[in-house]
Design a protein around this motif. Structure first.
Motif, mmCIF file in Angstrom:
data_model
loop_
_atom_site.group_PDB
_atom_site.id
_atom_site.type_symbol
_atom_site.label_atom_id
_atom_site.label_comp_id
_atom_site.label_asym_id
_atom_site.label_seq_id
_atom_site.Cartn_x
_atom_site.Cartn_y
_atom_site.Cartn_z
ATOM 1 N N MET A 1 28.517 51.993 37.443
ATOM 2 C CA MET A 1 29.465 53.102 37.240
ATOM 3 C C MET A 1 29.806 53.276 35.756
ATOM 4 S SD MET A 1 32.057 52.857 40.412
ATOM 5 C CE MET A 1 31.409 52.862 42.080
ATOM 6 N N ASN A 2 30.063 54.513 35.375
ATOM 7 C CA ASN A 2 30.430 54.821 34.001
ATOM 8 C C ASN A 2 31.958 54.786 33.871
ATOM 9 O OD1 ASN A 2 31.230 56.231 31.638
ATOM 10 N ND2 ASN A 2 29.200 57.197 31.521
ATOM 11 N N GLU A 3 32.417 53.710 33.258
ATOM 12 C CA GLU A 3 33.860 53.469 33.151
ATOM 13 C C GLU A 3 34.582 54.630 32.470
ATOM 14 O OE1 GLU A 3 35.123 49.457 31.852
ATOM 15 O OE2 GLU A 3 36.384 50.536 30.419
ATOM 16 N N GLN A 4 33.936 55.141 31.420
ATOM 17 C CA GLN A 4 34.555 56.218 30.643
ATOM 18 C C GLN A 4 34.765 57.467 31.504
ATOM 19 O OE1 GLN A 4 32.892 56.193 26.714
ATOM 20 N NE2 GLN A 4 33.499 58.308 26.336
ATOM 21 N N ASN A 5 33.722 57.838 32.270
ATOM 22 C CA ASN A 5 33.836 58.998 33.175
ATOM 23 C C ASN A 5 34.976 58.819 34.156
ATOM 24 O OD1 ASN A 5 31.670 60.218 32.076
ATOM 25 N ND2 ASN A 5 30.232 59.808 33.772
ATOM 26 N N ILE A 6 35.052 57.628 34.706
ATOM 27 C CA ILE A 6 36.037 57.385 35.760
ATOM 28 C C ILE A 6 37.453 57.381 35.184
ATOM 29 C CG2 ILE A 6 36.866 55.584 37.360
ATOM 30 C CD1 ILE A 6 33.899 55.205 38.142
#
Lengths: 363, 363
Positions: free
Chosen positions: B176-181
């Motif tokens: 998962m992309n932490e920044q997106n989330i």
């Protein structure tokens, strides 16, 4: 050379903040100045190798003094020359972009009110755009314009595909809410880099700001182009303004310097500055930083541009750092004028070009 | 008291960054530890006046040692007690809000994956919510969930009027992309305060973040409640993580301290730390900061919670600062555990309450 003595400025020196964001403001120094030995008259020539690709040997100047002083004098970090080098690079890139995809980067500048200094800055920005082939769009509104009118223009520029950067010249008339107006500029076109989202990304590891504010970016660019190491060095930033001090500190931090911000509430600032390998001063106090404040061999970037009046002599610009004293102690220093000043507009052009490249996905 | 000797930890000490944001992570210390004199067994009782309204006299404890050592030992900054005081204040406010406008603050916590430590943190947050009357909403998703699924839940919580704070437990599964989330969490409900817009506002003069990250906010709250002056003091923050070090430095800066961030690239960190009146350490290195690093009379906030293994003895938690050495030098110090740890959750509850008050315009 007998212009002024740093000690007379410094007697009243306090750390101040820049009044408001925008270009570098000129602060009028009021007070009697003794006639002594301060000021620079660049006549002594040195050569210095710049880090660029391919490396170039450049001619730099150092202030003339006695033979003994010359031996101990610092390299001059020539912002005027580096800014020209950057403008040349931008000219090439603008031309390449136009040839390849038919797009010309565009900068919109808004000026509200009749301030003469602001009008000069806007004119200089327009000229700089022309010199590198960037389109400039200018809006001038009267002092008593409504905030909604300004917001409408910003909204139009946000939507205009010919505009890649939007700059609202500060300070704004007092009846306007600066925060509302700056926040209205699309983050994708905020070439000033003042949006809190940009500052937040600048502060955070693993994040990249869309734009870095022009003056601090110019400071770091000077350090880079002259090949001064930042990583692991002790750096002190004097001043914590949103437009110079704080972002300069964040940039140095990103480059692995150990950074301290000195400000108006700092006790014994001279002791802290004395430990720094790199000093960036941005307070707007003429000759505040004395030679005795500086570590031998330090590198000094002086952002201050302070007009001082000496009786019967024309207005003279000096930095925050007492140049005549500093150049005998440090290894390199930016002059005022001709140091950071020319870099600010060069970085604005650089940000506008980057924005156009990003919007059009052009490498 | 014969548990471990600080020097054995520090022999291998390096400045490290916290691996990823979220709660304080426990780092496993691997290596042989000599059995010596380190560790704390709080039995000596002191009284200390807290700055609160109305002022309260509280009982605090200091580690027991010889009579001579007791005379020189530091005050203990009791985070557990202060956190309880804050939770009590929050309980009162939650109840007042419910009675006045019928609204109960709500915190949504998302846990993705099966990490035991994360599950513990989430459970503790839920319990803490219950203890003060805040509603908690929990979503648990399997490790192999799609990012879109997480984003859908966040979007629903963003729209849900019963939810005033959203917390995504970190670290996330690797795909998962932490920044997106994190960016998907509405800025109005970002009670963790990790959104770059919040960090930007924290860095900027004249701007106010919606939320301040919980752990650094807890550090400053401890300084405030114990009445330690920050303005004009030299402060050093050890560590520059997005979740603790950097925001702690920005908070100290906002309160007019002169701040230096020490990190893994800093040369001679001990010399810099030695000059500080206030030290906040957040690196996750057991007992790295020795007594000799500290200025006599300094105030130390130790964010590190590091498990150390001593052969045939149960796992023990120690801070970044060698407590036994430090307490003989400094004027006040947080213990580990029982210092900053309990403050983090208290600040999360405080942020959730503030969010509910702001959304419902309740004073």
């Amino acid at each position: 050379m007998n212009l002024a003595d740093c000690s007379s400025h410094s007697a009243t020196a306090r750390l101040l903040h820049f009044g408001s964001p925008g270009a570098i403001y000129l602060r009028r120094f009021v007070g009697s100045l003794h006639v002594g030995r301060c000021g620079s008259n660049p006549t002594h020539v040195k050569t210095l190798r710049l880090r660029s690709n391919p490396p170039k040997t450049l001619t730099v100047t150092a202030a003339m003094a006695s033979e003994a002083e010359v031996a101990a004098s610092a390299k001059i970090i020539d912002g005027k020359m580096v800014a020209k080098e950057i403008r040349d690079e931008i000219t090439t890139e603008v031309s390449r972009m136009k040839d390849a995809i038919g797009v010309v980067p565009g900068l919109a500048v808004m000026l509200i009110g009749e301030r003469k200094d602001s009008a000069t800055y806007v004119r200089n920005k327009k000229k700089a755009c022309e010199s590198v082939g960037i389109n400039s769009f200018e809006v001038r509104l009267p002092e008593d314009s409504a905030e909604t009118e300004v917001l409408k223009f910003i909204s139009d520029f946000n939507d205009d595909p010919a505009v890649h950067g939007i700059l609202v010249q500060l300070p704004l008339p007092k009846h306007m809410n600066e925060q509302n107006i700056l926040n209205a500029v699309s983050i994708e076109k905020d070439v000033d880099g003042f949006h809190p989202l940009n500052i937040g990304r600048l502060a955070m590891r693993g994040r990249e700001p869309s734009f870095v504010p022009c003056t601090p970016k110019g400071c770091i660019e000077l350090l880079h182009r002259y090949g001064f190491q930042i990583k692991g060095k002790k750096a002190v930033v004097i001043g914590r303004s949103n437009i110079v001090g704080m972002p300069a500190a964040l940039l140095l931090q990103r480059e692995d310097a150990t950074v301290t911000i000195v400000h108006s509430r700092t006790q014994n600032p001279e002791q802290i500055v004395k430990e720094a390998d790199i000093v960036i001063s941005a307070v707007g106090q003429p000759d505040m930083v004395r030679g005795t404040w500086l570590k031998p061999g330090a590198v000094v970037i002086d952002v201050g541009i302070n007009p001082v009046e000496v009786r019967r002599l024309p207005l003279r610009l000096v930095g925050d750092v007492c140049y005549e004293e500093a150049r005998k102690v440090v290894s390199a220093i930016t002059p005022v004028p001709g140091g950071v000043g020319p870099m600010t507009i060069a970085m604005l052009l650089s940000n506008t070009l980057s924005s156009a490249k990003r919007i059009h996905n052009f490498q």
